[in-house]
Design a protein around this motif. Structure first.
Motif, PDB file in Angstrom:
ATOM      1  N   GLN A 231       0.825  -1.207   0.000  1.00 32.83           N
ATOM      2  CA  GLN A 231       0.000   0.000   0.000  1.00 32.83           C
ATOM      3  C   GLN A 231       0.859   1.256   0.000  1.00 32.83           C
ATOM      4  O   GLN A 231       0.593   2.221  -0.729  1.00 32.83           O
ATOM      5  CB  GLN A 231      -0.903  -0.003   1.237  1.00 32.83           C
ATOM      6  CG  GLN A 231      -1.772   1.237   1.401  1.00 32.83           C
ATOM      7  CD  GLN A 231      -2.949   1.285   0.436  1.00 32.83           C
ATOM      8  OE1 GLN A 231      -3.773   0.382   0.427  1.00 32.83           O
ATOM      9  NE2 GLN A 231      -3.041   2.338  -0.360  1.00 32.83           N
ATOM     10  N   ALA A 234       3.087   1.400  -3.501  1.00 30.61           N
ATOM     11  CA  ALA A 234       2.382   1.550  -4.775  1.00 30.61           C
ATOM     12  C   ALA A 234       1.793   2.956  -4.905  1.00 30.61           C
ATOM     13  O   ALA A 234       1.033   3.401  -4.048  1.00 30.61           O
ATOM     14  CB  ALA A 234       1.279   0.504  -4.890  1.00 30.61           C
ATOM     15  N   LEU A 235       2.139   3.642  -5.970  1.00 31.26           N
ATOM     16  CA  LEU A 235       1.557   4.956  -6.228  1.00 31.26           C
ATOM     17  C   LEU A 235       0.185   4.835  -6.876  1.00 31.26           C
ATOM     18  O   LEU A 235      -0.640   5.734  -6.769  1.00 31.26           O
ATOM     19  CB  LEU A 235       2.489   5.777  -7.122  1.00 31.26           C
ATOM     20  CG  LEU A 235       3.897   6.052  -6.554  1.00 31.26           C
ATOM     21  CD1 LEU A 235       4.716   6.853  -7.558  1.00 31.26           C
ATOM     22  CD2 LEU A 235       3.809   6.790  -5.228  1.00 31.26           C
ATOM     23  N   THR A 236      -0.043   3.714  -7.558  1.00 34.87           N
ATOM     24  CA  THR A 236      -1.329   3.477  -8.220  1.00 34.87           C
ATOM     25  C   THR A 236      -1.712   2.011  -8.021  1.00 34.87           C
ATOM     26  O   THR A 236      -0.839   1.151  -7.823  1.00 34.87           O
ATOM     27  CB  THR A 236      -1.246   3.757  -9.734  1.00 34.87           C
ATOM     28  OG1 THR A 236      -0.291   2.849 -10.318  1.00 34.87           O
ATOM     29  CG2 THR A 236      -0.814   5.193  -9.992  1.00 34.87           C
ATOM     30  N   PRO A 237      -2.997   1.696  -8.074  1.00 29.70           N
ATOM     31  CA  PRO A 237      -3.422   0.294  -7.954  1.00 29.70           C
ATOM     32  C   PRO A 237      -2.800  -0.599  -9.018  1.00 29.70           C
ATOM     33  O   PRO A 237      -2.526  -1.784  -8.765  1.00 29.70           O
ATOM     34  CB  PRO A 237      -4.944   0.380  -8.120  1.00 29.70           C
ATOM     35  CG  PRO A 237      -5.304   1.771  -7.714  1.00 29.70           C
ATOM     36  CD  PRO A 237      -4.138   2.615  -8.152  1.00 29.70           C
ATOM     37  N   SER A 238      -2.541  -0.046 -10.211  1.00 24.92           N
ATOM     38  CA  SER A 238      -2.005  -0.860 -11.302  1.00 24.92           C
ATOM     39  C   SER A 238      -0.590  -1.345 -11.016  1.00 24.92           C
ATOM     40  O   SER A 238      -0.157  -2.374 -11.547  1.00 24.92           O
ATOM     41  CB  SER A 238      -2.028  -0.065 -12.615  1.00 24.92           C
ATOM     42  OG  SER A 238      -1.237   1.106 -12.505  1.00 24.92           O
ATOM     43  N   SER A 239       0.157  -0.612 -10.189  1.00 24.55           N
ATOM     44  CA  SER A 239       1.525  -1.026  -9.873  1.00 24.55           C
ATOM     45  C   SER A 239       1.581  -1.997  -8.703  1.00 24.55           C
ATOM     46  O   SER A 239       2.605  -2.653  -8.481  1.00 24.55           O
ATOM     47  CB  SER A 239       2.386   0.196  -9.553  1.00 24.55           C
ATOM     48  OG  SER A 239       1.876   0.877  -8.410  1.00 24.55           O
ATOM     49  N   ALA A 240       0.510  -2.114  -7.962  1.00 27.74           N
ATOM     50  CA  ALA A 240       0.521  -2.881  -6.721  1.00 27.74           C
ATOM     51  C   ALA A 240       0.787  -4.368  -6.952  1.00 27.74           C
ATOM     52  O   ALA A 240       1.492  -5.001  -6.162  1.00 27.74           O
ATOM     53  CB  ALA A 240      -0.806  -2.694  -5.974  1.00 27.74           C
ATOM     54  N   GLU A 301      -8.415  -2.658  -2.831  1.00 25.70           N
ATOM     55  CA  GLU A 301      -7.708  -2.761  -4.112  1.00 25.70           C
ATOM     56  C   GLU A 301      -6.316  -3.340  -3.912  1.00 25.70           C
ATOM     57  O   GLU A 301      -5.886  -4.229  -4.665  1.00 25.70           O
ATOM     58  CB  GLU A 301      -7.617  -1.385  -4.782  1.00 25.70           C
ATOM     59  CG  GLU A 301      -8.886  -0.945  -5.481  1.00 25.70           C
ATOM     60  CD  GLU A 301      -8.688   0.324  -6.290  1.00 25.70           C
ATOM     61  OE1 GLU A 301      -9.232   0.403  -7.403  1.00 25.70           O
ATOM     62  OE2 GLU A 301      -7.998   1.232  -5.799  1.00 25.70           O
ATOM     63  N   SER A 319      10.447   3.577  -8.868  1.00 24.17           N
ATOM     64  CA  SER A 319       9.594   4.497  -9.627  1.00 24.17           C
ATOM     65  C   SER A 319      10.443   5.670 -10.090  1.00 24.17           C
ATOM     66  O   SER A 319      11.307   6.163  -9.350  1.00 24.17           O
ATOM     67  CB  SER A 319       8.428   5.000  -8.771  1.00 24.17           C
ATOM     68  OG  SER A 319       8.891   5.718  -7.651  1.00 24.17           O
ATOM     69  N   GLY A 323       6.678   8.988 -11.953  1.00 23.94           N
ATOM     70  CA  GLY A 323       5.773   8.125 -11.207  1.00 23.94           C
ATOM     71  C   GLY A 323       5.527   6.786 -11.861  1.00 23.94           C
ATOM     72  O   GLY A 323       4.635   6.045 -11.422  1.00 23.94           O
ATOM     73  N   ASP A 324       6.292   6.464 -12.900  1.00 22.83           N
ATOM     74  CA  ASP A 324       6.159   5.165 -13.554  1.00 22.83           C
ATOM     75  C   ASP A 324       7.066   4.145 -12.865  1.00 22.83           C
ATOM     76  O   ASP A 324       8.207   4.461 -12.489  1.00 22.83           O
ATOM     77  CB  ASP A 324       6.540   5.267 -15.035  1.00 22.83           C
ATOM     78  CG  ASP A 324       5.577   6.151 -15.812  1.00 22.83           C
ATOM     79  OD1 ASP A 324       4.378   6.120 -15.508  1.00 22.83           O
ATOM     80  OD2 ASP A 324       6.044   6.876 -16.724  1.00 22.83           O
TER      81      ASP A 324
END
Length: 344
Positions: A231, A234-240, A301, A319, A323-324
């Protein structure tokens, strides 16, 4: 004396009695309304709960001797305060108060239980929640810290499987205070607030979570600890999902997690007065595997991302400045990616 005269006398006596009784009742009601009934004052703390309306309040007042009759109070209020709103809270009353004094008092609770909408976002930890609660006059931060430092008094089966050795654990209930929006009354005991958050977690405790724990030889406490690190990373749910894959691969290989986010939480514990040993047990550049306990409270999520993470060989990630996220299987690939994508 003839019968007619007797009847007249009896009727006169009855009339006098009725008038006297009426005068007595009127005097009592008038005295009650004006607060001039006299006698030793009865004290009573009226508590108005969210489910209490005019009828319930009137009954509480009459049953506890503050007003002579609930219907008299209701009629008086309907006449003088037809649009009155009863506020949740605690009110210190006594039986020598006039109805006007009671009505004025009921607009200013001694202890307010006004309902406040409290938002607990994903990624809030105990310190964040405690600050929010104190700012909104729900409970003090210190009371909240005490309430999340124990499992006694909370009735959930999964608490029985929590670690028995808690020597190096900060707040034992961290991670299980489910992020959501809550309607909470001001001046609510901290234990009630915590129980509300634990109940929200309990409602979402799924078979998928339990099955993942069983399949991976993890306790629920360890699983939520892992999810909490994901949590924070991860900056976004897609990276989690890929981040979860990296952390699982590191755990399985015996490699330290080395997650910077655990430093910041460990430092908060240290600043709060926990010993250096607790700091070391949360900081994943020092502890051998997972931190001693969760470092934040995860949303569904991220929890589902951990459960459904892909099977990869990734053991590194970072990252970049945009932020990628970038993932690597080897140290050499990791260094090459950092050269290609500025990250500091």
């Amino acid at each position: 004396m003839n019968k007619k005269a007797v009847k007249l006398i009896i009727a006169s006596i009855v009339l006098v009695a009725v008038i006297a009784a009426g005068a007595f009742v009127y005097s009592r009601i008038s005295g009650d309304i004006n607060g001039t009934s006299g006698g030793e004052a009865k004290e009573y703390t009226l508590v108005i709960e969210p489910q209490d309306f005019e009828y319930e309040v009137a009954k509480k007042l009459s049953n506890n001797g503050i007003v002579i009759d609930d219907s008299v109070w209701t009629m008086w209020m309907d006449k003088h305060y037809p649009d009155f709103t009863y506020l949740n809270g605690e009110y210190y009353l006594n039986s020598n108060m006039s109805y006007e004094e009671i009505a004025q008092k009921l607009q200013n609770p001694d202890i307010s239980h006004q309902i406040v909408k409290i938002a607990v976002p994903e990624g809030y930890n105990v310190f964040d929640i405690a600050e929010t609660l104190e700012e909104n006059n729900i409970c003090t931060a210190e009371d909240f810290y005490a309430a999340v430092s124990k499992t006694d008094g909370y009735d959930y089966e999964w608490l029985a499987d929590f670690p028995q050795n808690r020597e190096n654990i900060g707040f034992i209930l961290e991670g299980f205070l489910f992020p959501a929006t809550y309607d909470i009354g001001m001046n609510t005991p901290a234990e009630e607030v915590v129980d509300m958050m634990l109940a929200a977690f309990d409602e979402r405790l799924s078979q998928d979570m339990l099955d993942y724990c069983a399949a991976n030889d993890m306790t629920l406490y360890e699983f939520i600890t892992l999810a909490s690190v994901v949590q924070e990373e991860a900056l976004t749910p897609s990276s989690a999902q890929n981040i979860a894959s990296v952390l699982v691969n590191r755990l399985e290989s015996g490699t330290k997690l080395q997650c910077d986010v655990t430093y910041f939480y460990a430092k908060q514990l240290l600043d709060h007065g926990f010993p250096r040993e607790t700091y070391d047990s949360y900081y994943t550049y020092r502890c051998p595997a997972l931190p001693s306990g969760p470092i934040t409270n995860s949303g569904m999520e991220v929890i589902n991302a951990v459960i459904n993470h892909p099977d990869t060989d990734y053991v590194f990630f970072f990252s970049d400045l945009n932020g990628d996220f970038h993932f690597a299987e080897t140290g050499a690939e990791f260094e090459r990616l950092k050269q290609q994508h500025p990250w500091k």
